[in-house]
Design a protein around this motif. Structure first.
Motif, short mmCIF file in Angstrom:
data_model
loop_
_atom_site.label_atom_id
_atom_site.label_comp_id
_atom_site.label_asym_id
_atom_site.label_seq_id
_atom_site.Cartn_x
_atom_site.Cartn_y
_atom_site.Cartn_z
N ARG A 1 50.58 94.18 70.90
CA ARG A 1 50.72 95.22 71.93
C ARG A 1 50.07 96.52 71.46
NH1 ARG A 1 53.25 96.56 76.39
NH2 ARG A 1 53.99 98.70 76.57
N GLN A 2 50.32 96.89 70.23
CA GLN A 2 49.73 98.13 69.71
C GLN A 2 48.20 98.03 69.69
OE1 GLN A 2 50.34 98.96 65.55
NE2 GLN A 2 49.90 101.15 65.78
N ALA A 3 47.69 96.87 69.27
CA ALA A 3 46.23 96.71 69.16
C ALA A 3 45.54 96.85 70.51
CB ALA A 3 45.91 95.36 68.54
N PHE A 4 46.21 96.41 71.58
CA PHE A 4 45.60 96.52 72.92
C PHE A 4 46.04 97.79 73.65
CE2 PHE A 4 45.16 91.88 72.32
CZ PHE A 4 43.81 91.76 72.61
N GLY A 5 46.84 98.61 73.00
CA GLY A 5 47.30 99.85 73.64
C GLY A 5 48.14 99.58 74.88
N GLY A 6 48.82 98.43 74.89
CA GLY A 6 49.67 98.10 76.04
C GLY A 6 48.90 97.47 77.19
N HIS A 7 47.59 97.35 77.09
CA HIS A 7 46.77 96.73 78.16
C HIS A 7 46.68 95.22 77.95
CE1 HIS A 7 45.60 100.78 79.25
NE2 HIS A 7 45.14 100.99 78.02
N GLU A 8 46.26 94.54 79.00
CA GLU A 8 46.00 93.10 78.90
C GLU A 8 44.61 92.90 78.29
OE1 GLU A 8 47.85 90.30 79.63
OE2 GLU A 8 49.41 91.84 79.72
N PRO A 9 44.41 91.86 77.47
CA PRO A 9 43.05 91.58 76.98
C PRO A 9 42.09 91.25 78.13
CG PRO A 9 44.64 89.93 76.19
CD PRO A 9 45.42 90.96 76.95
N GLN A 10 40.85 91.67 77.98
CA GLN A 10 39.85 91.36 79.02
C GLN A 10 39.34 89.93 78.88
OE1 GLN A 10 36.90 94.42 78.49
NE2 GLN A 10 38.36 96.05 78.92
N ALA A 11 39.49 89.37 77.70
CA ALA A 11 39.04 88.00 77.46
C ALA A 11 39.84 87.41 76.31
CB ALA A 11 37.54 87.98 77.12
N VAL A 12 39.89 86.08 76.26
CA VAL A 12 40.60 85.39 75.17
C VAL A 12 39.65 84.36 74.57
CG1 VAL A 12 42.58 83.96 74.53
CG2 VAL A 12 42.83 85.67 76.36
N ILE A 13 39.56 84.35 73.26
CA ILE A 13 38.72 83.38 72.55
C ILE A 13 39.63 82.59 71.60
CG2 ILE A 13 36.91 83.13 70.79
CD1 ILE A 13 35.74 85.77 71.77
N THR A 14 39.47 81.28 71.57
CA THR A 14 40.21 80.47 70.59
C THR A 14 39.23 79.97 69.53
OG1 THR A 14 41.80 79.78 72.27
CG2 THR A 14 41.71 78.46 70.27
N VAL A 15 39.62 80.12 68.28
CA VAL A 15 38.76 79.66 67.18
C VAL A 15 39.47 78.50 66.49
CG1 VAL A 15 37.62 80.28 65.02
CG2 VAL A 15 37.84 81.98 66.85
N GLU A 16 38.77 77.38 66.36
CA GLU A 16 39.35 76.21 65.71
C GLU A 16 38.54 75.82 64.48
OE1 GLU A 16 39.29 73.58 69.03
OE2 GLU A 16 41.22 74.32 69.77
N GLU A 17 39.08 74.86 63.75
CA GLU A 17 38.44 74.45 62.49
C GLU A 17 36.97 74.07 62.68
OE1 GLU A 17 40.93 71.92 60.27
OE2 GLU A 17 39.47 71.61 58.68
N GLY A 18 36.68 73.39 63.78
CA GLY A 18 35.31 72.95 64.03
C GLY A 18 34.34 74.12 64.20
N ASP A 19 34.85 75.26 64.69
CA ASP A 19 33.98 76.44 64.81
C ASP A 19 33.55 76.92 63.44
OD1 ASP A 19 34.19 76.71 67.68
OD2 ASP A 19 36.25 77.38 67.36
N LEU A 20 34.48 76.85 62.49
CA LEU A 20 34.18 77.34 61.14
C LEU A 20 33.23 76.39 60.41
CD1 LEU A 20 37.72 78.63 60.10
CD2 LEU A 20 35.95 79.75 61.44
N SER A 21 33.51 75.09 60.49
CA SER A 21 32.60 74.15 59.82
C SER A 21 31.23 74.17 60.51
CB SER A 21 33.19 72.74 59.80
OG SER A 21 33.52 72.32 61.09
N GLY A 22 31.22 74.50 61.80
CA GLY A 22 29.95 74.60 62.53
C GLY A 22 29.08 75.73 61.98
N VAL A 23 29.71 76.83 61.57
CA VAL A 23 28.95 77.95 61.00
C VAL A 23 28.30 77.50 59.70
CG1 VAL A 23 29.14 80.22 59.91
CG2 VAL A 23 30.35 79.76 62.06
N LYS A 24 29.10 76.82 58.88
CA LYS A 24 28.58 76.36 57.58
C LYS A 24 27.38 75.43 57.79
CE LYS A 24 30.10 74.37 53.22
NZ LYS A 24 31.24 73.93 52.44
N LYS A 25 27.53 74.55 58.73
CA LYS A 25 26.47 73.59 59.00
C LYS A 25 25.20 74.30 59.50
CE LYS A 25 26.08 69.13 61.30
NZ LYS A 25 26.83 68.14 62.08
N ALA A 26 25.41 75.27 60.39
CA ALA A 26 24.25 75.97 60.98
C ALA A 26 23.50 76.80 59.95
CB ALA A 26 24.74 76.87 62.12
#
Ligand code: F3S
Length: 416
Positions: free
Chosen positions: A260-285
């Motif tokens: 709540r503090q990080a958003f200043g009480g506002h709703e996020p404009q977008a939501v991103i989910t990061v999973e294990e495959g995203d991280l291994s994908g960076v290493k591969k790339a």
């Protein structure tokens, strides 16, 4: 732009020609950024420092300010030099290049810069406090001090950084203002309930830089208590692949003790989910295929701390880098001294590794060595090295990097 009486005098030349020129630049750029005023800052950090990227024009700018009588009025530290400052010849730095870098050193010496020559000045005597306004360049450092310390700096640019040091002022816009520091994108980290692994911090940073661009993310779900070194690696990756200057990490960033503090009480404009495959994908790339021969293992982007040096010494103790392969660790002069006093340097040298001080793999002329493939543990280094060093790259954990130095081969670890 509204100026105080003192700032008008600075602009009129009452405090000398260097200050007048610096103020002229700040006011013009400030107008372009729609800043209404200048604000005082407590420190500056300068990236206009390494000959490899500032070229002759940059050398002349430094000398111009020094000739005009410029003198830094706030603590002003320097980003890495364009060469190993202790042994430039030993690292095959061409003589004319050394001469140009020495001219930069002389100009900054005259102006009173603090010659730490590091991208981690926050570990080296230039430590901003929570809420403190500073004017820094070096994207990884700016992201670190905003996100971890809660200090306030935009990603300033070369030359502007010198002007900030000479005047003690910067333009009041962007991350200096409360309203621009709130999170807008929620980043949910979902690693199936496990905590982040050490080698995943740079991968996460790189992935977030790509995903966020210049938006301010709020990272939730870290499930670990990251060390300063892990946060350093995270921020360097994020600032390299995107324009990230502030990433709220819930429970770490002083302005983000809760979502709540990080958003200043506002709703996020977008939501991103990061999973294990995203991280291994960076290493591969960012990695050439497993089995690739390695001729340089470059660690220390950003500069390694004494704790990181100790870890490599422990991995290397009693073993030896393969002939024909180099293992270099980039760090500060202070850490090199500690490494010597603590016995790590001896272990590293016996193992065939070298500490290289006050410079880095990307902004020193390592092309003179003709390396074909560089291995690193840094996402930032892996991203820039093909362009800056004209070499292929492999990205891996510290353990994989040391193993590659011992065998001359990148062994794998990439999910295929
Ligand atoms: Fe530092 Fe060079 Fe990396 S300046 S952050 S070691 S690219």
């Amino acid at each position: 732009m509204q100026l105080t009486a003192e700032e008008r005098q600075m602009l009129d030349g009452s405090q000398g020609d260097a200050v007048r020129l610096a103020m002229e630049i700040l006011v013009r750029v400030g107008d372009a950024c729609e800043a209404r005023r200048l604000i005082p800052v407590r420190s500056a950090h300068i990236v206009l420092a390494m000959y490899k990227s500032i070229f002759d024009a940059g050398v002349e700018v430094c000398e111009k300010f020094a000739e005009l009588g410029g003198r830094f009025v706030i603590p002003t530290t320097l980003d890495p030099s364009g060469m190993d400052t202790a042994d430039p010849a030993g690292f095959k730095t061409p003589a004319d290049y050394q001469a140009k870098q020495r001219r930069v050193e002389a100009a900054y010496h005259k102006m009173g810069a603090v010659p730490v020559w590091t991208c981690t000045p926050y570990f080296c005597g230039n430590l901003p406090r929570f809420g403190e306004h500073v004017g820094w360049t070096e994207s990884s450092a700016v992201a670190y001090i905003n996100s971890v310390l809660g200090a306030r700096s935009n990603r300033e640019t070369a030359i502007i950084d010198v002007c900030i040091g000479l005047t003690g002022r910067t333009m009041d816009y962007g991350l200096h203002r409360d309203e621009n520091r709130l999170g807008t994108v929620l980043v949910r980290l979902d690693l199936g309930g496990r905590a982040m692994r050490d080698e995943e911090y740079p991968l996460l940073g790189y992935h977030l830089g790509k995903a966020l661009g210049s938006r301010i993310g709020v990272l939730d779900g870290l499930r670990s208590d990251p060390s300063n070194e892990q946060l350093k690696a995270l921020m360097a990756g994020a600032a390299a692949s995107g324009s990230v200057a502030l990433l709220h990490i819930v429970g770490v960033t002083p302005e983000a003790s809760t979502l709540r503090q990080a958003f200043g009480g506002h709703e996020p404009q977008a939501v991103i989910t990061v999973e294990e495959g995203d991280l291994s994908g960076v290493k591969k790339a960012l990695t050439k295929e497993p089995g690739s021969p390695i001729d340089l293992v470059a660690l220390g982007c950003p500069h390694y701390t004494i704790n990181e040096i100790a870890r490599v010494a422990a991995l290397l103790e009693g073993r030896r880098v393969k002939p024909g392969v180099e293992l270099w660790i980039y760090t500060t002069a202070e850490n090199a001294l500690l490494a010597k006093q603590m016995g790590y340097l001896d272990i590293l040298e016996k193992g065939g590794a070298r500490l290289t001080v006050q410079t880095c793999m990307l902004i020193s002329p390592i092309e003179t060595w003709g390396f074909q493939t560089i291995m690193t543990d840094s996402a930032k280094c892996a991203y820039y090295a093909p362009m800056q060093c004209h070499a292929d790259v492999c990205l891996g954990s510290v353990e994989e990097c040391v193993e590659a130095a011992l065998t001359g081969i990148y062994g794998g670890g990439v999910d295929q």
